[in-house]
Design an enzyme around this catalytic site. Structure first.
Site, mmCIF file in Angstrom:
data_model
loop_
_atom_site.group_PDB
_atom_site.id
_atom_site.type_symbol
_atom_site.label_atom_id
_atom_site.label_comp_id
_atom_site.label_asym_id
_atom_site.label_seq_id
_atom_site.Cartn_x
_atom_site.Cartn_y
_atom_site.Cartn_z
ATOM 1 N N ASP A 1 0.978 -1.291 -0.147
ATOM 2 C CA ASP A 1 -0.017 -0.009 0.066
ATOM 3 C C ASP A 1 0.894 1.283 0.119
ATOM 4 O OD1 ASP A 1 -2.240 1.518 0.059
ATOM 5 O OD2 ASP A 1 -3.027 0.552 1.797
ATOM 6 N N ASP B 1 -10.432 2.455 -3.216
ATOM 7 C CA ASP B 1 -10.895 2.026 -2.054
ATOM 8 C C ASP B 1 -12.535 2.067 -2.086
ATOM 9 O OD1 ASP B 1 -8.790 1.442 -0.594
ATOM 10 O OD2 ASP B 1 -8.445 3.446 0.318
#
Ligand code: DGJ
Length: 744
Positions: free
Chosen positions: A479, A551
């Protein structure tokens, strides 16, 4: 594939495309043609193309001795500003703050048949010596003592040319490169619209259209990453048609700051350029040193946007991503993020893992929160030691239990970041990207590590490697949750190197860490992620065959994100997770059927508390997983096409994915909102069926490929106020998956 027409004109061609370049009257490299394949060219035909190209409207002559020759509207391969061409150039070099007006003359060429994959830097590759050929043309500016080599790769099977360039300093003193683009494409007319993929966090890569007119249309990122807002990919389409018409497109195999732009001059001629953004960029080139641009791709299709998609997807899968991931099945992931966020311990995770296994999932990924004392997103990044409060017996022990269940094991890392409360930060405050100014921005409570400094990369890997080993990881989610501000590297300052090198060196540091991990653990599947889809690009795809695209896990939002993304990237790159309702990002209630029907396109996962679902939903998940396992090869690696609009606001979306010989395909149909009093006679025309075959539609009728292509597949009847008995779909958020199998 590469044909030398005379001793200084080259024709790169395959069954789909032709790309023709030649040395112009002034010794520089000119562009003659890019488009549909022309077949072999004779010298007479070459002369014809050259004669057309030499007609010029410019009035400032290139030199007193070259007659009417000028560069004002000449199509060039690697143009530079400063002579009779007033457009932006591909290369700007300064010495002692003086701009140099460059003039590169052709010297020589080489052709190679091999292009091996190297983890050192992302680029296209070819397996063996039959797939591709690379042409390298050497040009020299004698006055400025610079050598420019421009590289062109053509692949046997694809409508694409890959381009990159290197610049070598042959002189005795350092010079400063202030701009060096990866590729340029000049087109003869501007009857196109530009398409790009724009958005923001939670709504990445939506298709946008811009008119081309005299002036410049540009997309750019200055965030240190390709970014949520813009993507390096741009396309030029004549008609927005999915099936017909010229489409040109470019993309960069790069993950840092970029610029992709089209400048149209007063004679309606577009110049497309793509490369590292020149803003805040400058590279000091010492004597004998060489700078290499990232590689860029120039696509062409004569078959509209679906034709373009066929090229972008095949190139990414076969020539950029690690090909082992076309053979190896992508695991069906369970990811605990939206199921638990930071609130978990080993016992809770094991309960989830057992349930995941029972449902048929294959890889258990522990997301953020397993290390340091990370109970929130304000702490512990850079302290990659397991949190013994959550895992009392360590990560190796936990991972063993996951493996014992018959699941693969995955872990989340955010390697490029550090939280202020860590030993790493306290011991090495100079390892953070931070200007000596008193003010530094902070995002999500964290700082960016100075990956331009090789010692930082080494130190981070020294922490990560033992975790990979102890847990015998199969999967990493990498990430990256904040962008770079006040870009400044204490390391470069100490080395006496210019700060304008920082952004590029940073991303080379990221690639370096990827290289180290994949060299030691070549079988590891690394899923790229950047606060969702903030770094969804071909540079990442080179190392991460799949990426977390957003997301936003809401099925309706994913329709627009997937439709935009697949213009430039393959379905196999697009990780899809089924999540809970009401959805955590938009609060929308969608049926499980639609969530699964959307997520089945691409690598599949689940990200919700599966210990709390009612029995019918668990049964539906199990059934979907059984279905997906049976058809995964097609749903991940198949040939993807759009059947309706790419417009993110369209109410209906339809996709199809077919296998290579078109003997089997799936069609996904989605309607966001129910519409009253509608006709039932809507048909989806299927472009990727074989016209000479017949297909059985689910358990229903057998019809010919001709019918499916010309007449189409009937959309399911929706309840429209009057057909209560015959309606097949009701209410909002409708979806239907069709399976078509050739019977002959
Ligand atoms: C952002 C990612 O996109 C999410 O999936 C999740 O991993 C969080 N970060 C964790 O902090």
């Amino acid at each position: 594939m590469i044909e030398l027409i005379d001793d200084h004109s080259f024709h790169l061609h395959n069954d789909k495309i032709s790309y023709v370049l030649t040395v112009m009257e002034n010794g520089q490299l000119g562009h003659l043609y890019y488009g549909k394949a022309l077949g072999s060219l004779t010298t007479t035909e070459l002369d014809y193309l050259r004669a057309q190209a030499s007609k010029s409207a410019g009035t400032v002559k290139y030199s007193p001795t070259t007659g009417n020759f000028n560069l004002a509207d000449r199509a060039q391969e690697y143009p530079v500003y400063g002579s009779s061409d007033f457009r932006r150039g591909a290369l700007d070099v300064y010495a002692d703050n003086d701009p140099w007006y460059l003039d590169f003359s052709y010297q020589s060429y080489t052709i190679t048949d091999t292009k091996p994959r190297s983890l050192a830097q992302p680029a296209t590759y070819a397996v063996g010596n039959q797939e591709a050929q690379e042409l390298a043309i050497t040009l020299v500016d004698q006055v400025h003592q610079l050598k420019l080599v421009t590289y062109y790769t053509i692949f046997r099977a694809h409508g694409v040319i890959a381009r990159r360039s290197t610049l070598t300093n042959l002189g005795a003193s350092s010079v400063m490169i202030q701009n060096m683009m990866s590729a340029v494409l000049e087109l003869p007319d501007d009857q196109f619209e530009m398409v790009n993929l724009a958005g923001a966090w939670l709504k990445e890569r939506h298709v946008k259209y811009h008119n081309l007119a005299q002036g410049t249309v540009a997309v750019e990122s200055l965030k240190g990453a390709s970014g949520h807002q813009h993507n390096p990919f741009i396309a030029l389409t004549r008609s927005r048609s999915l099936t017909t018409g010229d489409v040109y497109a470019s993309n960069l195999i790069y993950s840092g700051n970029f610029l992709s732009q089209v400048e149209v001059n007063e004679w309606h001629k577009p110049r497309l350029m793509t490369g590292i953004s020149p803003a805040y960029f400058g590279w000091q080139l010492a004597p004998a040193a060489t700078f290499s641009t990232p590689e860029a791709l120039l696509y062409y299709s004569a078959d509209g946007l679906n034709g373009l998609m066929a090229e972008t997807q095949a190139v990414a899968q076969q020539q950029i991503a690690d090909r082992q991931w076309q053979r190896r099945p992508r695991p069906i992931v369970f990811n605990n993020w939206e199921a638990t966020y930071f609130n978990f311990d080993e016992t809770k995770l094991l309960t989830l893992a057992q349930q995941a296994k029972q449902l048929g999932m294959e890889c258990f990924v522990v997301d953020d929160g397993w290390f340091g004392h990370r109970d929130s997103d304000r702490t512990s990044l850079g302290d990659w030691r397991v949190d013994h409060r959550k895992f009392p017996h360590g990560m190796g022990h936990f991972a063993q239990q996951i493996h014992d269940l018959g699941l693969q094991m995955g872990l989340w890392f955010e390697p490029e970041m550090v939280s202020p409360d860590t030993p790493l930060y306290r011991d090495h405050p100079d390892w953070v990207v931070r200007h000596p100014y008193p003010r530094t921005a902070i995002g999500r409570g964290q700082y960016v590590l100075d990956f331009a400094n090789p010692a930082v990369v080494t130190a981070i890997y020294a922490q990560i490697k033992p975790v990979i080993e102890a847990a015998q990881l199969d999967f990493i989610k990498w990430d990256m949750n904040r962008n770079i501000t006040e870009a400044y590297s204490p390391y470069l300052a100490a080395q006496g190197l210019p700060q304008t090198e920082f952004f590029h060196r940073y991303i080379l540091g990221v690639y370096d860490l990827y290289q180290r991990i994949l060299t030691d653990f070549p079988d590891l599947l690394i899923e790229g992620c950047a606060g969702g889809g903030g770094r969804f690009d071909l540079g990442m795809l080179f190392y991460s065959p799949q990426m977390w695209p957003s997301d936003d896990s809401d099925a309706v939002e994913r329709l627009s994100i997937l439709s935009g993304t697949t213009l430039a990237y393959p379905l196999s790159a697009f990780s899809n997770h089924v999540s809970a309702v009401p959805n955590d990002q938009v609060g929308r209630m969608t049926p499980l059927k639609m969530r699964q029907n959307v997520a089945d396109f691409g690598p599949l996962g689940y990200e919700l508390d599966i210990t709390k679902l009612p029995a019918p939903e668990l049964a539906a998940i199990k059934a979907n997983i059984d279905f997906y396992q049976q058809h995964r090869e097609l749903l991940v690696n198949g040939h993807f096409q759009q059947l309706q609009s790419l417009d993110p606001d369209a109410n209906t979306v339809a996709w199809s994915v077919a296998n290579a010989d078109q003997s089997e395909l799936f069609v996904g149909f989605y309607r966001k909102l129910a519409t009253p009093n509608t006709s039932v006679l809507n048909y989806l025309k299927l472009p990727n069926v074989a016209v000479n075959r017949h297909y059985q539609i689910d358990d229903g009728p057998i019809v010919s490929g001709q019918i499916l292509q010309q007449f189409g597949l009937r959309e399911p009847y929706q309840f429209n106020g009057a057909n209560a008995d015959t309606a097949e779909l009701r209410g909002d958020f409708q979806s239907q998956l069709y399976h078509l199998v050739a019977v002959d």
